[in-house]
Design an enzyme around this catalytic site. Structure first.
Site, PDB file in Angstrom:
ATOM      1  N   ASP A 104      28.980  36.660  51.525  1.00 29.68           N
ATOM      2  CA  ASP A 104      29.858  37.473  52.358  1.00 29.68           C
ATOM      3  C   ASP A 104      30.782  38.260  51.427  1.00 29.68           C
ATOM      4  O   ASP A 104      31.611  37.678  50.740  1.00 29.68           O
ATOM      5  CB  ASP A 104      30.653  36.555  53.280  1.00 29.68           C
ATOM      6  CG  ASP A 104      31.527  37.303  54.273  1.00 29.68           C
ATOM      7  OD1 ASP A 104      31.545  38.548  54.248  1.00 29.68           O
ATOM      8  OD2 ASP A 104      32.210  36.632  55.069  1.00 29.68           O
ATOM      9  N   ASP A 106      33.748  40.737  51.197  1.00 29.15           N
ATOM     10  CA  ASP A 106      34.856  41.279  51.991  1.00 29.15           C
ATOM     11  C   ASP A 106      35.331  42.629  51.449  1.00 29.15           C
ATOM     12  O   ASP A 106      35.392  42.828  50.226  1.00 29.15           O
ATOM     13  CB  ASP A 106      36.049  40.318  51.972  1.00 29.15           C
ATOM     14  CG  ASP A 106      35.797  39.046  52.745  1.00 29.15           C
ATOM     15  OD1 ASP A 106      34.928  39.056  53.629  1.00 29.15           O
ATOM     16  OD2 ASP A 106      36.475  38.035  52.461  1.00 29.15           O
ATOM     17  N   HIS A 142      27.032  41.322  54.483  1.00 26.16           N
ATOM     18  CA  HIS A 142      26.442  39.984  54.459  1.00 26.16           C
ATOM     19  C   HIS A 142      25.089  40.120  53.778  1.00 26.16           C
ATOM     20  O   HIS A 142      24.199  40.800  54.298  1.00 26.16           O
ATOM     21  CB  HIS A 142      26.266  39.423  55.872  1.00 26.16           C
ATOM     22  CG  HIS A 142      27.548  39.149  56.571  1.00 26.16           C
ATOM     23  ND1 HIS A 142      27.630  39.017  57.937  1.00 26.16           N
ATOM     24  CD2 HIS A 142      28.809  38.969  56.105  1.00 26.16           C
ATOM     25  CE1 HIS A 142      28.884  38.764  58.276  1.00 26.16           C
ATOM     26  NE2 HIS A 142      29.615  38.745  57.185  1.00 26.16           N
ATOM     27  N   GLU A 164      32.350  35.300  49.288  1.00 27.19           N
ATOM     28  CA  GLU A 164      32.193  33.955  49.832  1.00 27.19           C
ATOM     29  C   GLU A 164      30.718  33.597  49.823  1.00 27.19           C
ATOM     30  O   GLU A 164      29.863  34.423  50.157  1.00 27.19           O
ATOM     31  CB  GLU A 164      32.760  33.893  51.254  1.00 27.19           C
ATOM     32  CG  GLU A 164      34.256  34.159  51.289  1.00 27.19           C
ATOM     33  CD  GLU A 164      34.797  34.323  52.696  1.00 27.19           C
ATOM     34  OE1 GLU A 164      33.993  34.517  53.626  1.00 27.19           O
ATOM     35  OE2 GLU A 164      36.014  34.285  52.863  1.00 27.19           O
TER      36      GLU A 164
END
Length: 199
Positions: A104, A106, A142, A164
């Site tokens: 992930d 951001d 993603h 992440e």
């Protein structure tokens, strides 16, 4: 073992080649069109680990009850979750049953121009041919793939953004908004994970 057509689920012709997936040219064309409409990898849509989510990303069952990323009884098939009108969208649950995982990224993309931050471009390049979609915020990505990730991790970048890494016990909000021309497959991201976690 009797083989069936991936499109109509009917029996495959006796003389069908070993690599054939459909029973006829008509079914082959229909399957191709269906895949073009739905960019999600088959590795995800064939797993019964789908949920719905509300606007605050709270997980819900297809029937509208509370769902959990650790309770398989609250998950659905892709077909059932996609047909539900509960909440605002779909989510896919990551589980230790397999090695499906997600990176992930951001705040890595300008939502108006689609321009990626250089650090995100480098990760995307390292990931290679794998399914990537735009996150619900419109400014994140993603990156889906395969790797053994048993402990989620958040890697803070000096500019305040984060990467992440998740592989189990979480759900990822799905948008179906493919990034660029990413393919509908999951690549091995083990080397990417090793590079990110070595820093």
């Amino acid at each position: 073992m009797d083989r069936t057509c991936e499109h109509c689920a009917g029996p495959m012709p006796l003389m069908a080649r070993a690599h054939a997936k459909t029973c006829s040219p008509r079914c082959r064309k229909a399957l191709s069109r269906a895949k073009a409409r739905n960019p999600l990898p088959v590795e995800l849509t064939t797993r019964d680990r789908w949920i719905r989510r509300d606007a605050k990303k709270v997980p819900l069952t297809a029937a509208g009850m509370a769902a959990s990323s650790t309770d398989p009884r609250t998950w659905s098939t892709y077909k059932d979750a996609a047909a539900s009108t509960v909440g605002v969208g779909l989510g896919f649950v990551l589980s230790d049953e397999d090695d499906v995982m997600c990176l992930d990224l951001d705040h890595c993309m300008n939502p108006l121009t689609g321009q990626l931050a250089p650090w995100a471009s480098a990760i995307l390049r390292d990931a290679g041919a794998t399914y990537v979609e735009v996150s619900p915020s419109g400014d994140g990505l993603h990156i889906w793939g395969r790797a053994h990730v048993r402990q989620g991790r958040r890697i803070r970048r000096p500019d305040g953004t984060a990467v992440e890494i998740y592989g189990t016990g979480r759900y990822i909000a799905m948008t179906g908004r493919r990034h660029g021309s990413s393919p509908s497959i999951l690549a091995d991201l083990s080397a990417v994970i090793s590079k990110l976690t070595a820093r």
